[in-house]
Design a protein around this motif. Structure first.
Motif, PDB file in Angstrom:
ATOM      1  N   ASP A 568       0.825  -1.211   0.000  1.00 31.65           N
ATOM      2  CA  ASP A 568       0.000   0.000   0.000  1.00 31.65           C
ATOM      3  C   ASP A 568       0.859   1.261   0.000  1.00 31.65           C
ATOM      4  OD1 ASP A 568      -2.284  -1.491  -0.072  1.00 31.65           O
ATOM      5  OD2 ASP A 568      -2.753  -1.285   2.058  1.00 31.65           O
ATOM      6  N   PHE A 569       1.904   1.288   0.823  1.00 33.97           N
ATOM      7  CA  PHE A 569       2.754   2.478   0.878  1.00 33.97           C
ATOM      8  C   PHE A 569       3.487   2.688  -0.447  1.00 33.97           C
ATOM      9  CE2 PHE A 569       2.852   1.752   5.659  1.00 33.97           C
ATOM     10  CZ  PHE A 569       1.977   2.783   5.921  1.00 33.97           C
ATOM     11  N   VAL A 570       3.958   1.618  -1.038  1.00 30.01           N
ATOM     12  CA  VAL A 570       4.649   1.727  -2.322  1.00 30.01           C
ATOM     13  C   VAL A 570       3.680   2.194  -3.402  1.00 30.01           C
ATOM     14  CG1 VAL A 570       5.790   0.405  -4.147  1.00 30.01           C
ATOM     15  CG2 VAL A 570       6.452   0.057  -1.754  1.00 30.01           C
ATOM     16  N   ASP A 571       2.463   1.636  -3.412  1.00 35.64           N
ATOM     17  CA  ASP A 571       1.484   2.032  -4.437  1.00 35.64           C
ATOM     18  C   ASP A 571       1.043   3.487  -4.264  1.00 35.64           C
ATOM     19  OD1 ASP A 571       1.652  -0.425  -5.595  1.00 35.64           O
ATOM     20  OD2 ASP A 571      -0.254  -1.186  -4.837  1.00 35.64           O
ATOM     21  N   VAL A 572       0.936   3.941  -3.025  1.00 36.60           N
ATOM     22  CA  VAL A 572       0.604   5.354  -2.790  1.00 36.60           C
ATOM     23  C   VAL A 572       1.723   6.237  -3.344  1.00 36.60           C
ATOM     24  CG1 VAL A 572       0.383   7.130  -1.012  1.00 36.60           C
ATOM     25  CG2 VAL A 572      -0.959   5.032  -0.844  1.00 36.60           C
ATOM     26  N   GLY A 606      10.746  -1.749  -1.844  1.00 39.23           N
ATOM     27  CA  GLY A 606      10.040  -0.722  -2.610  1.00 39.23           C
ATOM     28  C   GLY A 606      10.608  -0.429  -3.977  1.00 39.23           C
ATOM     29  N   ASN A 607      11.671  -1.147  -4.365  1.00 39.47           N
ATOM     30  CA  ASN A 607      12.239  -0.997  -5.712  1.00 39.47           C
ATOM     31  C   ASN A 607      12.629   0.439  -6.049  1.00 39.47           C
ATOM     32  OD1 ASN A 607      11.962  -3.781  -6.416  1.00 39.47           O
ATOM     33  ND2 ASN A 607       9.772  -3.433  -6.721  1.00 39.47           N
ATOM     34  N   GLY A 608      13.101   1.168  -5.035  1.00 32.24           N
ATOM     35  CA  GLY A 608      13.641   2.499  -5.283  1.00 32.24           C
ATOM     36  C   GLY A 608      12.628   3.609  -5.420  1.00 32.24           C
ATOM     37  N   VAL A 609      11.351   3.343  -5.094  1.00 32.38           N
ATOM     38  CA  VAL A 609      10.346   4.395  -5.220  1.00 32.38           C
ATOM     39  C   VAL A 609      10.583   5.501  -4.196  1.00 32.38           C
ATOM     40  CG1 VAL A 609       8.623   3.343  -3.697  1.00 32.38           C
ATOM     41  CG2 VAL A 609       7.877   4.826  -5.546  1.00 32.38           C
ATOM     42  N   PHE A 610      11.228   5.145  -3.048  1.00 30.29           N
ATOM     43  CA  PHE A 610      11.510   6.142  -2.014  1.00 30.29           C
ATOM     44  C   PHE A 610      12.990   6.537  -2.086  1.00 30.29           C
ATOM     45  CE2 PHE A 610       7.871   3.777  -0.287  1.00 30.29           C
ATOM     46  CZ  PHE A 610       6.990   4.829  -0.064  1.00 30.29           C
ATOM     47  N   LYS A 611      13.228   7.827  -2.195  1.00 23.55           N
ATOM     48  CA  LYS A 611      14.603   8.317  -2.267  1.00 23.55           C
ATOM     49  C   LYS A 611      15.290   8.267  -0.908  1.00 23.55           C
ATOM     50  CE  LYS A 611      17.406  12.316  -3.610  1.00 23.55           C
ATOM     51  NZ  LYS A 611      17.415  13.742  -4.013  1.00 23.55           N
ATOM     52  N   MET A 612      14.503   8.407   0.167  1.00 26.13           N
ATOM     53  CA  MET A 612      15.057   8.498   1.520  1.00 26.13           C
ATOM     54  C   MET A 612      14.096   7.861   2.509  1.00 26.13           C
ATOM     55  SD  MET A 612      15.048  11.693   4.067  1.00 26.13           S
ATOM     56  CE  MET A 612      13.396  11.103   4.436  1.00 26.13           C
ATOM     57  N   GLY A 613      14.645   7.225   3.539  1.00 24.33           N
ATOM     58  CA  GLY A 613      13.808   6.681   4.601  1.00 24.33           C
ATOM     59  C   GLY A 613      14.468   6.842   5.956  1.00 24.33           C
ATOM     60  N   ILE A 614      13.675   7.224   6.967  1.00 31.08           N
ATOM     61  CA  ILE A 614      14.164   7.333   8.346  1.00 31.08           C
ATOM     62  C   ILE A 614      13.372   6.347   9.191  1.00 31.08           C
ATOM     63  CG2 ILE A 614      14.507   8.820  10.342  1.00 31.08           C
ATOM     64  CD1 ILE A 614      14.546  11.216   8.460  1.00 31.08           C
ATOM     65  N   ALA A 615      14.046   5.336   9.733  1.00 32.83           N
ATOM     66  CA  ALA A 615      13.410   4.308  10.557  1.00 32.83           C
ATOM     67  C   ALA A 615      13.843   4.504  12.003  1.00 32.83           C
ATOM     68  CB  ALA A 615      13.801   2.918  10.069  1.00 32.83           C
ATOM     69  N   VAL A 616      12.888   4.880  12.855  1.00 33.86           N
ATOM     70  CA  VAL A 616      13.175   5.109  14.269  1.00 33.86           C
ATOM     71  C   VAL A 616      12.654   3.926  15.078  1.00 33.86           C
ATOM     72  CG1 VAL A 616      12.914   6.677  16.216  1.00 33.86           C
ATOM     73  CG2 VAL A 616      12.903   7.589  13.875  1.00 33.86           C
ATOM     74  N   ALA A 617      13.530   3.322  15.874  1.00 31.35           N
ATOM     75  CA  ALA A 617      13.182   2.212  16.780  1.00 31.35           C
ATOM     76  C   ALA A 617      12.376   1.115  16.091  1.00 31.35           C
ATOM     77  CB  ALA A 617      12.428   2.747  17.995  1.00 31.35           C
ATOM     78  N   PRO A 618      12.858   0.607  14.948  1.00 27.65           N
ATOM     79  CA  PRO A 618      12.047  -0.351  14.197  1.00 27.65           C
ATOM     80  C   PRO A 618      12.177  -1.788  14.693  1.00 27.65           C
ATOM     81  CG  PRO A 618      14.092   0.031  13.023  1.00 27.65           C
ATOM     82  CD  PRO A 618      14.123   0.929  14.246  1.00 27.65           C
ATOM     83  N   VAL A 619      11.094  -2.554  14.566  1.00 29.97           N
ATOM     84  CA  VAL A 619      11.193  -4.007  14.580  1.00 29.97           C
ATOM     85  C   VAL A 619      11.784  -4.399  13.232  1.00 29.97           C
ATOM     86  CG1 VAL A 619       9.885  -6.165  14.548  1.00 29.97           C
ATOM     87  CG2 VAL A 619       9.217  -4.322  16.105  1.00 29.97           C
TER      88      VAL A 619
END
Length: 723
Positions: A568-572, A606-619
């Motif tokens: 869903d996030f990738v498709d959005v 995500g196959n590169g759809v997102f240029k940047m990601g910030i993951a805080v305290a992730p599982v």
């Protein structure tokens, strides 16, 4: 009614800016955009008055106010500023009355243990004699001190054991004596019950004050987790606690009833179960109801426990089964007929109210393609139950009342925006908290038909402040994706020009039990406004698996946490790339906790759809998380190996594209720092470059001192550099 802790009333305020610019400092150091709340509201037994903590001419005081003639000044019940014992000033952080409101329990020196639990020192203040004494003279702190219904005794926990103090005789009885850290807990809960069943108080008084029911946790077989803290010391210390991970052993939990008359304890014999997530006494007779669940949390059993002669007899009277899982909540009301309860269930596809008889009979009160959210209380004389629901869609929460025959169902608040109700005893009045996405909270006193009597707090100062800073409007949108529709919102820069191209910052959570798309005030709004001020379009979306759209939508992710949400996030993001005003090559994503998990998956799968990601305290792999939460949605790793592995970012590290920033607190007792270390190892093995930052000793919330300001300044700099 439920007490609102004095702690929530602490609001850090600064001067009003004379400029439009929002800064990280104004958000997380001087808290310029933090709304005011209602200060320590506590309804009184007569249903016509309430108390709160106020600043008076005498200093900080507990004051009494008449509901129908509210004013900020009221009758002083107790001047807290002059409250001393043995010459020392007491710093009171919370209070509660006994039933006849002649005595107060005062809480001081509160120290957090985990998310909900705490230790403290309690004092009993007699309003008639104006005398004060310590509840317990031990050097050890206590927790969960609670008056008996007759107000003559107080039950509390100390050193994992349960105690009762007879106030008149000044005598303490030790109910249990086997309490031991990391082995036996009496009357309160272990880590995983606190976190995942939201319960810390595991005892309760019978209505006649003659019996005390409690749960006993034997956690001796639960494996231990150790964290390093006090890292500034020459030799840092280790903190070890019991944490059952997915597939691992739980505490053995048993139910008991202590009788004050003969000072004996009975063990309640129950049918086979794994969990006892709720323990509740009827308010009209000495009937105890226990809820038990199997390990998969796909079955809940309601058991009635009654005293027959000299024995407590347990009989299961209602069972619900699900093909997926059943959520545990606090929606349980005992009716005055003494033979039935009200509860909520999703058994027919949406969450609704049911009347359940001790004879197993069942009647559905509410109906419709919408979800009930919470019970607010019941007015038995007039036969109405009050509740909140998402009748107008998942982004809204309204307050309603329905008669016990299920025929008259009316709204007593706006049905749009976010509304919550805190009723006074007698159910004649309530404090309503209303906000929408662009309006800070307004607290008002209302009668039980929803008519406003007075506004207690309108946050006018914050309305003026956001006007001066020219906050952009949060707009609700719908993302239509290949036949599925998702709720979202969007904030555009204040000087938005549809002819230009803008980068997009997608703010997410995405997990079960929490929505980010709600028509209500969110403190994070100011952070999102700061990003908009910097020229970013900010977007959020609730994927499949989120709340208030029925059970089928919510349970879509069962056994596959992360799969559908990532899609869903990738498709959005791909849909956003088609918008004329979006820079298709500059879409970023950020999330915390479950949102960090989703961010990590989006950046890898995500196959590169997102240029940047910030993951805080992730599982990063669900096998590292606790078993109650994880197995509710995934079952055990042994039962569902593919579900765990196919949606763990650890196994897709070689697919990472874009700039990835991993942030964690080394003292996180919830999502362990181990998750971040494993993600780092996987990325190193895949020869992927990434950014990594650790906050020493900080827990899952990553706060304390300058921490929040530091964190968000660092995140802002990262966004500006990489998006």
């Amino acid at each position: 009614m439920r007490k609102i802790s004095l702690l929530i009333a602490l609001v850090l305020m600064g001067t009003v800016y004379g400029q439009k610019d929002i800064t990280v400092e104004s958000l997380y150091k001087t808290y310029q955009f933090f709304p005011k709340s209602v200060n320590g509201f506590n309804g009184m037994k007569d249903g016509q008055h309430f108390t709160q903590v106020s600043t008076t001419g005498e200093g900080l005081s507990i004051t009494k106010h008449k509901i129908t003639a509210y004013s900020e000044s009221g009758e002083i019940i107790l001047n807290l500023s002059d409250l001393k014992l043995d010459g020392e000033q007491l710093d009171v952080q919370d209070y509660s009355f006994n039933d006849d409101e002649t005595k107060l329990l005062l809480l001081t020196d509160m120290q957090s243990i985990y998310r909900h639990s705490y230790s403290a020192y309690f004092y009993v203040y007699d309003l008639k004699t104006k005398s004060i004494e310590r509840l317990d003279h031990s050097d050890s702190p206590q927790t969960l001190a609670t008056f008996s219904p007759d107000g003559k005794q107080v039950a509390y926990i100390r050193d994992n054991d349960l105690f009762i103090k007879d106030l008149a005789a000044n005598k303490i009885t030790q109910v249990t004596s086997d309490g031991k850290k990391n082995e036996i807990i009496n009357g309160t809960t272990d880590w995983v019950y606190e976190e995942e069943f939201a319960i810390t108080k595991a005892f309760g008084w019978s209505p006649d004050s003659k019996h005390l029911a409690y749960l006993r946790f034997d956690e001796s077989a639960v494996r231990e987790f150790t964290m390093e803290y006090n890292v500034g010391a020459l030799y840092p210390e280790l903190y070890t606690f019991k944490y059952p991970k997915a597939g691992e052993d739980n505490s053995k939990v048993t139910a008991h009833i202590y009788s004050l008359t003969n000072q004996s304890t009975a063990h309640v014999k129950l049918n086979e179960y794994e969990y006892i997530p709720r323990i509740s006494w009827s308010n009209v007779n000495n009937t105890l109801v226990l809820q038990t669940m199997n390990r998969h949390q796909s079955q809940v059993v309601y058991t009635k426990v009654e005293l027959k002669g000299t024995e407590w007899v347990a009989n299961a009277f209602y069972t619900e089964n699900s093909k997926t899982y059943i959520d545990i909540d606090d929606n349980l009301i005992f009716l005055n007929d003494g033979v039935s309860i009200l509860r909520t269930s999703e058994k027919n596809g949406y969450k609704h109210i049911y009347k359940i008889g001790f004879d197993g009979s069942e009647f559905q009160l509410t109906k419709g393609t919408w979800d009930v959210i919470d019970f607010c209380g019941i007015d038995e004389p007039n036969k109405f139950v009050y509740y909140t629901a998402a009748k107008k869609g998942a982004i809204h929460k309204g307050i309603y009342k329905i008669d016990l025959k299920g025929k008259k169902d009316v709204a007593i608040s706006s049905e749009t925006g976010q509304n919550s109700a805190d009723f006074t005893p007698g159910m004649n009045y309530f404090v309503k908290n209303y906000s929408n996405a662009n309006t800070p909270p307004v607290f008002s006193l209302c009668d039980n038909n929803g008519k406003e009597i007075t506004v207690m707090e309108n946050n006018e100062f914050l309305k003026n402040r956001i006007a001066k800073h020219e906050f952009a409007k949060k707009e609700f949108v719908t993302f239509d994706l290949n036949g599925r529709s998702l709720n979202g919102w969007m904030i555009k820069p204040g000087n938005f020009d549809p002819a230009k191209k803008y980068p997009v910052y997608v703010s997410i959570y995405g997990g079960p039990g929490a929505n980010t798309v709600a028509d209500g005030w969110d403190f994070n709004s100011a952070w999102h406004q700061l990003l908009a001020q910097e020229g970013y379009i900010v977007v959020s979306v609730d994927p499949r698996g989120t709340m208030y759209r029925g059970k089928e939508f919510k349970d879509k992710t069962y056994l596959q946490l992360g799969k559908y949400e990532t899609e869903d996030f990738v498709d959005v993001a791909k849909l956003l790339q088609t918008y004329n005003y979006v820079d298709a090559n500059r879409i970023g994503i950020q999330g915390w906790s479950y949102g960090g998990f989703m961010t990590s998956l989006a950046m890898t799968k995500g196959n590169g759809v997102f240029k940047m990601g910030i993951a805080v305290a992730p599982v990063t792999n669900w096998k590292y998380y606790d078993n109650i939460y994880t197995e509710r949605f995934m079952r055990t790793p042994k039962e569902n190996e593919s579900g765990y592995n196919d949606n763990s970012p650890l196994f897709f590290a070689d697919q990472l594209q874009g700039k990835y920033f991993l942030i964690h607190g080394s003292g996180d007792d919830n999502v362990h720092y181990q998750n971040a270390l494993e993600m780092a190892n996987a990325l190193i093995a895949a020869n992927k470059q990434f950014d990594f930052f650790i906050y020493p000793n900080r827990n899952h919330g990553i706060y304390g001192g300058n921490t929040r300001e530091h964190l968000f300044r660092m995140m802002l700099d990262y966004v500006k550099k990489n998006l």
